[in-house]
Design a protein around this motif. Structure first.
Motif, PDB file in Angstrom:
ATOM      1  N   TYR A   1       1.187  -1.125   0.330  1.00  0.00           N
ATOM      2  CA  TYR A   1       0.486  -0.198  -0.260  1.00  0.00           C
ATOM      3  C   TYR A   1       0.994   1.188  -0.175  1.00  0.00           C
ATOM      4  CZ  TYR A   1       0.759   0.941   5.228  1.00  0.00           C
ATOM      5  OH  TYR A   1       1.820   1.074   5.991  1.00  0.00           O
ATOM      6  N   VAL A   2       0.244   2.488  -0.674  1.00  0.00           N
ATOM      7  CA  VAL A   2       0.787   3.617  -0.659  1.00  0.00           C
ATOM      8  C   VAL A   2       0.161   4.862   0.261  1.00  0.00           C
ATOM      9  CG1 VAL A   2       1.779   5.703  -1.747  1.00  0.00           C
ATOM     10  CG2 VAL A   2       1.385   2.845  -3.172  1.00  0.00           C
ATOM     11  N   PRO A   3       0.777   4.832   1.608  1.00  0.00           N
ATOM     12  CA  PRO A   3      -0.166   5.886   2.415  1.00  0.00           C
ATOM     13  C   PRO A   3       0.164   7.243   2.180  1.00  0.00           C
ATOM     14  CG  PRO A   3       2.100   5.970   3.495  1.00  0.00           C
ATOM     15  CD  PRO A   3       2.173   4.843   2.166  1.00  0.00           C
ATOM     16  N   PHE A   4      -1.324   8.427   2.283  1.00  0.00           N
ATOM     17  CA  PHE A   4      -1.172   9.662   1.439  1.00  0.00           C
ATOM     18  C   PHE A   4      -1.204  10.360   2.560  1.00  0.00           C
ATOM     19  CE2 PHE A   4      -2.974   6.801  -2.696  1.00  0.00           C
ATOM     20  CZ  PHE A   4      -1.810   8.033  -2.690  1.00  0.00           C
ATOM     21  N   PRO A   5       0.021  11.560   2.641  1.00  0.00           N
ATOM     22  CA  PRO A   5      -0.306  12.229   4.204  1.00  0.00           C
ATOM     23  C   PRO A   5      -1.454  13.760   3.446  1.00  0.00           C
ATOM     24  CG  PRO A   5       0.836  13.282   2.287  1.00  0.00           C
ATOM     25  CD  PRO A   5       0.805  11.581   1.736  1.00  0.00           C
ATOM     26  N   ALA A   6      -2.246  14.048   5.644  1.00  0.00           N
ATOM     27  CA  ALA A   6      -3.576  14.302   4.998  1.00  0.00           C
ATOM     28  C   ALA A   6      -3.231  15.438   6.086  1.00  0.00           C
ATOM     29  CB  ALA A   6      -4.049  14.275   6.422  1.00  0.00           C
ATOM     30  N   THR A   7      -3.655  16.800   5.611  1.00  0.00           N
ATOM     31  CA  THR A   7      -3.657  18.338   6.716  1.00  0.00           C
ATOM     32  C   THR A   7      -4.248  18.325   7.611  1.00  0.00           C
ATOM     33  OG1 THR A   7      -5.631  19.626   5.512  1.00  0.00           O
ATOM     34  CG2 THR A   7      -3.262  19.594   4.696  1.00  0.00           C
ATOM     35  N   ASP A   8      -3.968  19.421   8.926  1.00  0.00           N
ATOM     36  CA  ASP A   8      -4.925  19.281  10.040  1.00  0.00           C
ATOM     37  C   ASP A   8      -5.817  19.662   9.674  1.00  0.00           C
ATOM     38  OD1 ASP A   8      -1.073  19.300  10.746  1.00  0.00           O
ATOM     39  OD2 ASP A   8      -1.313  21.210  11.119  1.00  0.00           O
ATOM     40  N   SER A   9      -6.039  20.253   8.894  1.00  0.00           N
ATOM     41  CA  SER A   9      -7.864  20.767   8.620  1.00  0.00           C
ATOM     42  C   SER A   9      -9.046  19.483   7.730  1.00  0.00           C
ATOM     43  CB  SER A   9      -7.725  21.668   7.587  1.00  0.00           C
ATOM     44  OG  SER A   9      -7.116  21.787   5.876  1.00  0.00           O
ATOM     45  N   GLY A  10      -8.284  17.909   8.157  1.00  0.00           N
ATOM     46  CA  GLY A  10      -8.480  16.594   7.307  1.00  0.00           C
ATOM     47  C   GLY A  10      -7.823  16.768   5.317  1.00  0.00           C
ATOM     48  N   ARG A  11      -7.243  17.414   5.143  1.00  0.00           N
ATOM     49  CA  ARG A  11      -7.661  17.490   3.424  1.00  0.00           C
ATOM     50  C   ARG A  11      -6.409  16.213   3.385  1.00  0.00           C
ATOM     51  NH1 ARG A  11     -10.309  21.095   1.248  1.00  0.00           N
ATOM     52  NH2 ARG A  11      -8.757  21.253  -1.617  1.00  0.00           N
ATOM     53  N   VAL A  12      -6.604  15.424   2.020  1.00  0.00           N
ATOM     54  CA  VAL A  12      -6.232  14.663   1.943  1.00  0.00           C
ATOM     55  C   VAL A  12      -4.888  14.821   0.294  1.00  0.00           C
ATOM     56  CG1 VAL A  12      -5.406  12.175   0.517  1.00  0.00           C
ATOM     57  CG2 VAL A  12      -7.524  13.204   2.133  1.00  0.00           C
ATOM     58  N   VAL A  13      -3.688  15.014   0.578  1.00  0.00           N
ATOM     59  CA  VAL A  13      -3.013  15.254  -0.313  1.00  0.00           C
ATOM     60  C   VAL A  13      -2.608  13.484  -1.393  1.00  0.00           C
ATOM     61  CG1 VAL A  13      -0.504  16.083  -0.680  1.00  0.00           C
ATOM     62  CG2 VAL A  13      -1.732  16.419   1.367  1.00  0.00           C
ATOM     63  N   ILE A  14      -2.661  14.253  -2.551  1.00  0.00           N
ATOM     64  CA  ILE A  14      -2.549  13.799  -3.769  1.00  0.00           C
ATOM     65  C   ILE A  14      -2.271  14.306  -4.419  1.00  0.00           C
ATOM     66  CG2 ILE A  14      -3.708  11.410  -4.805  1.00  0.00           C
ATOM     67  CD1 ILE A  14      -5.826  10.962  -3.566  1.00  0.00           C
TER      68      ILE A  14
END
Length: 235
Positions: free
Chosen positions: A93-106
């Motif tokens: 699997y590949v994890p994606f980071p998320a911002t403090d506001s709960g948005r997903v970085v792709i």
């Protein structure tokens, strides 16, 4: 864990199913083998987590965090979330980071995490950004320019699995669904072309992680991604 799932009117060449569930009393579950990648959004303890899980060649045991909600996007066979083709993440699997506001970085850009009801908009945004692309699989019938062997290599390069493996995994999933719905093993063997009960049992152990009796037992909900998507293997 009980899965709710539905079709989607997003691009049919990219996504074929969306699902959701939430954790219950168990802390582990059986993740069945699967042929397609899943983009999974997890909401737990006020945080949003995201990952792309690749095809899996056998059943495995996966941890289940407490008080978590899961949203899944099942990609079609061979569809790609760039830059991670299925062949690069088989059994991984590949994890994606998320911002403090709960948005997903792709793809270097942050996106609003989707919900079960607006997932089509999320898929279209990723598609329009060139991040989600349809499967490049073409007709798998040999022609004057491509031999059967060439097609087999192409299929493995795109999906990470041989055509035989795809058929075996899909058939085991169909068998598990039929057994869970109450059919006896004789009917399943005949309907799906297994040689005998031993052949069926071996496939269930490898790809589903359950016996026929275990699938028929009521209340067994500690499984993932086992839902009916078609009437035949490969559908």
């Amino acid at each position: 864990m009980r899965f709710e799932h539905r079709d989607t009117d997003a691009d049919a060449g990219i996504v074929d199913r969306v699902w959701r569930t939430r954790s219950g009393a168990v802390d582990t579950m059986t993740s069945t083998a699967r042929t397609c990648s899943h983009l999974i959004i997890t909401r737990t303890q006020g945080r949003v987590l995201a990952s792309l899980r690749g095809p899996e060649t056998r059943a495995t045991t996966a941890p289940v965090p407490p008080d978590a909600e899961f949203l899944g996007i099942r990609l079609t066979l061979g569809a790609v979330l760039r830059p991670h083709p299925a062949a690069s993440i088989v059994d991984g699997y590949v994890p994606f980071p998320a911002t403090d506001s709960g948005r997903v970085v792709i793809g270097g850009e942050d996106w609003e995490a989707p919900t079960y009801d607006n997932i089509e908009q999320f898929v279209r945004c990723l598609r329009d950004a060139g991040l989600l692309v349809p499967s490049p699989l073409q007709s798998e019938q040999p022609d004057g320019h491509r031999s059967t062997r060439t097609l087999q290599r192409q299929h493995r390069a795109i999906t990470g699995l041989s055509r035989t493996a795809v058929t075996q995994i899909d058939r085991a999933s169909a068998a598990a669904t039929m057994l869970r719905d109450g059919l006896d093993w004789c009917a399943v063997v005949e309907a799906l072309g297994y040689f005998d009960q031993a052949h069926l049992a071996h496939a269930l152990r490898r790809y589903v992680g359950r016996t026929a009796r275990g699938l028929r037992a009521s209340g067994d909900a500690t499984m993932s991604f086992l839902y009916k998507t078609g009437s035949r293997p490969g559908s």
